[in-house]
Design a protein around this motif. Structure first.
Motif, PDB file in Angstrom:
ATOM      1  N   ILE A 506      13.011 -18.573   8.140  1.00 20.92           N
ATOM      2  CA  ILE A 506      12.764 -18.256   6.936  1.00 20.92           C
ATOM      3  C   ILE A 506      13.616 -18.924   5.196  1.00 20.92           C
ATOM      4  O   ILE A 506      14.146 -19.213   5.637  1.00 20.92           O
ATOM      5  N   PRO A 507      12.151 -19.733   4.851  1.00 20.47           N
ATOM      6  CA  PRO A 507      13.310 -20.702   3.445  1.00 20.47           C
ATOM      7  C   PRO A 507      14.300 -19.271   2.560  1.00 20.47           C
ATOM      8  O   PRO A 507      13.586 -18.723   2.554  1.00 20.47           O
ATOM      9  N   GLU A 508      14.227 -20.437   2.005  1.00 22.82           N
ATOM     10  CA  GLU A 508      15.287 -19.299   1.089  1.00 22.82           C
ATOM     11  C   GLU A 508      14.910 -19.031  -0.171  1.00 22.82           C
ATOM     12  O   GLU A 508      15.421 -18.220  -0.091  1.00 22.82           O
ATOM     13  N   SER A 509      14.040 -19.402  -0.297  1.00 21.68           N
ATOM     14  CA  SER A 509      13.012 -19.544  -2.038  1.00 21.68           C
ATOM     15  C   SER A 509      11.828 -18.012  -1.375  1.00 21.68           C
ATOM     16  O   SER A 509      12.236 -16.830  -2.778  1.00 21.68           O
ATOM     17  N   ARG A 510      12.285 -17.851   0.148  1.00 16.36           N
ATOM     18  CA  ARG A 510      11.730 -17.336   0.009  1.00 16.36           C
ATOM     19  C   ARG A 510      12.083 -15.429   0.498  1.00 16.36           C
ATOM     20  O   ARG A 510      11.969 -14.426   0.294  1.00 16.36           O
ATOM     21  N   TYR A 511      13.637 -15.830   0.962  1.00 19.95           N
ATOM     22  CA  TYR A 511      14.601 -14.603   1.066  1.00 19.95           C
ATOM     23  C   TYR A 511      14.673 -14.531  -0.034  1.00 19.95           C
ATOM     24  O   TYR A 511      15.070 -13.313  -0.406  1.00 19.95           O
ATOM     25  N   ILE A 512      14.682 -14.911  -1.081  1.00 24.77           N
ATOM     26  CA  ILE A 512      15.201 -14.434  -2.769  1.00 24.77           C
ATOM     27  C   ILE A 512      13.973 -13.761  -3.428  1.00 24.77           C
ATOM     28  O   ILE A 512      14.847 -13.097  -3.840  1.00 24.77           O
ATOM     29  N   THR A 513      13.108 -14.262  -2.846  1.00 24.47           N
ATOM     30  CA  THR A 513      11.565 -13.435  -3.619  1.00 24.47           C
ATOM     31  C   THR A 513      12.553 -12.084  -2.689  1.00 24.47           C
ATOM     32  O   THR A 513      11.329 -10.893  -3.466  1.00 24.47           O
ATOM     33  N   MET A 514      12.225 -12.088  -1.017  1.00 25.93           N
ATOM     34  CA  MET A 514      11.830 -11.132  -0.740  1.00 25.93           C
ATOM     35  C   MET A 514      13.425  -9.961  -0.763  1.00 25.93           C
ATOM     36  O   MET A 514      13.015  -9.102  -1.164  1.00 25.93           O
ATOM     37  N   GLN A 515      14.377 -10.607  -1.122  1.00 27.85           N
ATOM     38  CA  GLN A 515      14.933  -9.260  -1.829  1.00 27.85           C
ATOM     39  C   GLN A 515      15.303  -9.062  -3.120  1.00 27.85           C
ATOM     40  O   GLN A 515      15.789  -7.847  -3.264  1.00 27.85           O
ATOM     41  N   SER A 516      14.620  -9.898  -4.098  1.00 27.94           N
ATOM     42  CA  SER A 516      14.183  -9.502  -5.110  1.00 27.94           C
ATOM     43  C   SER A 516      12.966  -8.046  -5.011  1.00 27.94           C
ATOM     44  O   SER A 516      13.371  -7.070  -6.084  1.00 27.94           O
ATOM     45  N   ASN A 517      12.414  -8.383  -3.799  1.00 27.74           N
ATOM     46  CA  ASN A 517      11.059  -6.838  -3.975  1.00 27.74           C
ATOM     47  C   ASN A 517      11.862  -6.139  -2.990  1.00 27.74           C
ATOM     48  O   ASN A 517      11.207  -5.010  -3.779  1.00 27.74           O
ATOM     49  N   VAL A 518      13.777  -6.000  -3.025  1.00 30.65           N
ATOM     50  CA  VAL A 518      13.608  -4.548  -1.608  1.00 30.65           C
ATOM     51  C   VAL A 518      13.873  -3.513  -3.461  1.00 30.65           C
ATOM     52  O   VAL A 518      14.241  -2.908  -3.191  1.00 30.65           O
ATOM     53  N   LYS A 519      14.549  -4.869  -4.480  1.00 24.43           N
ATOM     54  CA  LYS A 519      15.310  -3.880  -5.103  1.00 24.43           C
ATOM     55  C   LYS A 519      13.851  -3.255  -6.156  1.00 24.43           C
ATOM     56  O   LYS A 519      14.276  -2.663  -7.319  1.00 24.43           O
ATOM     57  N   LYS A 520      13.454  -3.954  -5.772  1.00 21.23           N
ATOM     58  CA  LYS A 520      12.218  -3.643  -6.958  1.00 21.23           C
ATOM     59  C   LYS A 520      11.210  -2.645  -6.331  1.00 21.23           C
ATOM     60  O   LYS A 520      10.557  -1.499  -6.924  1.00 21.23           O
ATOM     61  N   VAL A 521      11.062  -2.378  -4.640  1.00 14.19           N
ATOM     62  CA  VAL A 521      10.525  -0.976  -4.102  1.00 14.19           C
ATOM     63  C   VAL A 521      11.526  -0.417  -4.149  1.00 14.19           C
ATOM     64  O   VAL A 521      11.314   0.806  -3.755  1.00 14.19           O
ATOM     65  N   GLN A 522      12.698  -0.018  -4.326  1.00 17.25           N
ATOM     66  CA  GLN A 522      13.727   1.135  -3.885  1.00 17.25           C
ATOM     67  C   GLN A 522      12.673   2.156  -4.859  1.00 17.25           C
ATOM     68  O   GLN A 522      13.649   3.276  -4.349  1.00 17.25           O
ATOM     69  N   LYS A 523      12.436   1.920  -6.071  1.00 16.37           N
ATOM     70  CA  LYS A 523      12.699   2.983  -7.064  1.00 16.37           C
ATOM     71  C   LYS A 523      11.409   3.647  -5.784  1.00 16.37           C
ATOM     72  O   LYS A 523      11.521   5.418  -6.559  1.00 16.37           O
ATOM     73  N   HIS A 524      10.333   3.481  -5.262  1.00 16.52           N
ATOM     74  CA  HIS A 524       9.531   4.143  -4.048  1.00 16.52           C
ATOM     75  C   HIS A 524       9.762   5.244  -3.259  1.00 16.52           C
ATOM     76  O   HIS A 524       9.638   5.834  -2.654  1.00 16.52           O
ATOM     77  N   PHE A 525      11.346   4.603  -2.989  1.00 19.65           N
ATOM     78  CA  PHE A 525      12.183   5.712  -1.716  1.00 19.65           C
ATOM     79  C   PHE A 525      13.179   6.595  -2.211  1.00 19.65           C
ATOM     80  O   PHE A 525      14.115   6.984  -1.324  1.00 19.65           O
ATOM     81  N   LEU A 526      13.549   6.638  -3.122  1.00 22.96           N
ATOM     82  CA  LEU A 526      14.484   8.200  -4.264  1.00 22.96           C
ATOM     83  C   LEU A 526      14.055   9.159  -4.097  1.00 22.96           C
ATOM     84  O   LEU A 526      13.402   8.832  -4.850  1.00 22.96           O
ATOM     85  N   TRP A 527      15.291   9.919  -4.256  1.00 28.08           N
ATOM     86  CA  TRP A 527      15.486  11.448  -3.814  1.00 28.08           C
ATOM     87  C   TRP A 527      15.824  11.559  -5.630  1.00 28.08           C
ATOM     88  O   TRP A 527      16.781  10.825  -5.738  1.00 28.08           O
ATOM     89  N   HIS A 528      14.744  12.444  -6.074  1.00 27.37           N
ATOM     90  CA  HIS A 528      15.467  13.059  -7.103  1.00 27.37           C
ATOM     91  C   HIS A 528      15.731  14.668  -7.173  1.00 27.37           C
ATOM     92  O   HIS A 528      14.603  15.178  -7.003  1.00 27.37           O
ATOM     93  N   ALA A 529      16.324  15.532  -8.089  1.00 28.59           N
ATOM     94  CA  ALA A 529      16.710  16.547  -8.186  1.00 28.59           C
ATOM     95  C   ALA A 529      15.116  17.245  -8.801  1.00 28.59           C
ATOM     96  O   ALA A 529      14.753  17.939  -8.702  1.00 28.59           O
ATOM     97  N   LYS A 530      14.906  16.574  -9.434  1.00 27.06           N
ATOM     98  CA  LYS A 530      13.391  16.600 -10.711  1.00 27.06           C
ATOM     99  C   LYS A 530      12.975  15.267 -10.635  1.00 27.06           C
ATOM    100  O   LYS A 530      13.099  14.310 -10.921  1.00 27.06           O
ATOM    101  N   PRO A 531      12.167  15.438  -9.221  1.00 28.74           N
ATOM    102  CA  PRO A 531      11.018  14.728  -9.089  1.00 28.74           C
ATOM    103  C   PRO A 531      10.882  13.381 -10.260  1.00 28.74           C
ATOM    104  O   PRO A 531      10.135  13.924 -11.735  1.00 28.74           O
ATOM    105  N   VAL A 532      10.343  12.131  -9.970  1.00 30.22           N
ATOM    106  CA  VAL A 532      10.576  11.082 -11.054  1.00 30.22           C
ATOM    107  C   VAL A 532       9.172  10.373 -11.132  1.00 30.22           C
ATOM    108  O   VAL A 532       8.615  10.376  -9.528  1.00 30.22           O
ATOM    109  N   LYS A 533       8.390   9.812 -11.629  1.00 35.49           N
ATOM    110  CA  LYS A 533       7.284   9.211 -11.082  1.00 35.49           C
ATOM    111  C   LYS A 533       6.711   8.297 -10.730  1.00 35.49           C
ATOM    112  O   LYS A 533       8.237   6.732 -10.835  1.00 35.49           O
TER     113      LYS A 533
END
Length: 555
Positions: A506-533
């Motif tokens: 996996i090229p380094e540039s691809r890895y950097i993009t994927m790791q950035s995407n992991v941070k961006k997708v994180q919001k869709h996997f978080l539990w909140h005591a009061k649900p968030v959009k």
């Protein structure tokens, strides 16, 4: 030969027998009269009220004559001709509800030393279940060509295209909710193009336009009815801690929701079955028995009870009902109830295509989230920047299932770039614990255990480490919406010996993009005591909604 009267143990009193015969005769005459009238009228002129009266009379006829429905289980005696004829007439004459819309213009053991986050399964149970379970092929509820009036007859996918039309499900009666589903399906197919949305990062999605329109319609239209039946702790008892917490958090948040939940079941698009697969295991499984029979019997009896007490299950044969189960045994507890297994939308952590229970396109892959602190579900979220992650790949955990022993055999203690362990040794944890390893690794290895699912997948996302998923036949969570190739790596089980080679290619540039995407997708996997959009609660609910919309057909 002399006639022998039936024994007193089984004989009906003469008055009751006479009454039943009289009522049955009256019901038969009334139903046949209604049927003749309905057959003579055009379908569009057949009022739903008349049909419901006919259905009621049919029910009375059956009750008084002990006649079984025409859909009785295989092997039972055929229903008497009268009820069968009337049922056929009624089923074919049900008129659609008037549209509400204008033309669409606009744990046993939890390991807190962070070396493993999985509960050991009961040895032999899965194997026993697998042998008992026969391969299951999904069949549509009913057959018949779609009506020509429909311009939305196929399955939706996030590419925006419609697949060849599936066979229709036959509803015992139509509701306004059915019309709303059809309206939503048309709107989703014709979703406006999304070019720049501040809340949704388009590269993470298979089709961000389809997802956004579907999500908007869910927020606006979706209504869920929750059955109040069932005693605690198996029902209405959310477990908010441990690796099975997904089902508990969903239960807690949906039961406290005022936007989606309705008290009037006649308005509902979906019906939630509020039981916990974790509580079933905890309260009904007999240790050492190696059988899930008591759990399956309990679930079957529950479904039989609500289908007898309420009319809603029978209207769709369970197709508009859903349950949420994260325990590994969730799929297997459905085996004794055919309609539950075939028709109901099952949100399962154990989303395994190979065992014939999980049905892709109908069922939902539930993310398995390991919650250590219910009061602080977002504790420790985050990790080091991509450039500061010095470990190529990391795994530590118990050696169960078919993949992990092979992983340890090839990579355990043999390569400094590949930090692969069984239980994380104490000499290692003194310097760096489990969570710190994940926060410092480029790739976090997520092999299946006894089952295909693993809490490490979501953990890796929490700690901003690219998940490397090794589990053949596993349907990834939210696969109806998310493009997992943009933020994860899926490796076939047979390629474990080539794991390092695959990661290094996996090229380094691809890895950097994927790791950035992991941070961006994180919001869709978080539990909140009061649900968030767009958080995990809404993503789970959206997957269930999208599945139900997908099934909507013109009657």
């Amino acid at each position: 030969m002399p006639h022998h009267a039936p024994s007193s143990q089984h004989a009906l009193p003469r008055k009751l027998l006479t009454r039943r015969r009289a009522v049955a005769s009256c019901a038969a005459v009334a139903v046949l009269t209604a049927a003749v009238i309905l057959l003579a009228a055009p379908t569009s002129e057949a009022p739903n009220s008349a049909l419901l009266v006919g259905a009621s009379l049919l029910s009375s006829l059956r009750e008084e004559t002990h006649e079984a429905p025409a859909t009785a289980a295989a092997g039972s005696s055929s229903p008497p001709p009268l009820a069968s004829l009337v049922e056929t007439i009624l089923s074919s004459r049900i008129a659609p509800a008037t549209s509400m819309f204008p033309a669409p213009a606009p744990s046993p053991v939890e390991n807190f030393d962070d070396t493993s986050n999985e509960e050991p399964e009961h040895p032999g149970v899965k194997e026993n279940v697998s042998k008992e379970s026969t391969p299951f092929i999904h069949e549509p509820i009913s057959s018949g060509p779609p009506t020509s009036s429909s311009n939305v007859s196929g399955d939706l996918d996030m590419s925006g295209h419609a697949a060849p039309p599936p066979k229709r499900e036959i509803l015992l009666w139509s509701t306004a909710a059915d019309e709303e589903l059809l309206y939503a399906k048309k709107e989703i197919v014709n979703a406006p193009l999304v070019t720049d949305d501040p809340d949704l990062y388009a590269p993470l999605f298979l089709n961000v336009s389809i997802f956004k329109r579907s999500y908007e319609l869910m927020e606006r239209l979706l209504k869920v009815f929750i059955y109040h039946d069932g005693a605690k702790p198996i029902f209405h008892s959310p477990e908010l801690k441990g690796i099975y917490a997904s089902e508990g958090w969903f239960m807690k948040l949906i039961e406290g929701n005022q936007n989606f939940v309705v008290r009037d079941p006649n308005r509902a698009h979906l019906f939630y079955l509020p039981y916990s697969s974790r509580q079933l295991e905890h309260n009904l499984y007999v240790p050492g028995s190696n059988t899930l029979e008591p759990l399956s019997i309990f679930v079957k009896n529950y479904i039989d009870m609500i289908s007898a007490k309420f009319p809603y299950w029978n209207r769709t044969k369970g197709a508009d009902h859903f349950f949420v189960a994260c325990h590994d045994w969730g799929p297997y507890t459905t085996k004794l109830h055919d309609e539950l297994r075939r028709n109901t939308i099952k949100a399962l952590c154990n989303a395994d295509l190979s065992e014939g229970v999980f049905i892709r396109g109908r069922d939902v892959s539930l993310p398995e989230t390991f919650v250590r602190s219910p009061r602080r579900p977002l504790r420790d979220i985050g990790g080091k920047p991509a450039t500061e992650r010095s470990i190529l790949a990391f795994f530590a955990g118990q050696m169960h299932g078919r993949v992990r022993p092979i992983l340890l055999q090839y990579w355990g203690g043999k390569d400094t770039d590949m930090r692969i362990y069984g239980r994380l040794p104490r000499r290692i944890t003194r310097r760096m614990n489990y969570v710190q390893h994940m926060k410092s690794s480029k790739y976090c290895i997520c092999p299946m255990g006894y089952e295909v699912n693993s809490p490490r997948i979501v953990e890796a996302i929490y700690y901003e480490c690219i998940p490397v998923i090794i589990a053949d036949n596993f349907v990834l969570p939210f696969d109806d919406a998310l493009d997992w190739s943009t933020f994860s790596v899926v490796v076939p089980e047979k390629d474990v010996p080539r794991l390092k080679e695959i990661l290094l290619r996996i090229p380094e540039s691809r890895y950097i993009t994927m790791q950035s995407n992991v941070k961006k997708v994180q919001k869709h996997f978080l539990w909140h005591a009061k649900p968030v959009k767009y958080d995990i609660f809404h993503m789970i609910l959206h997957s269930v909604w999208f599945s139900r919309v997908n099934q909507a057909q013109i009657q």
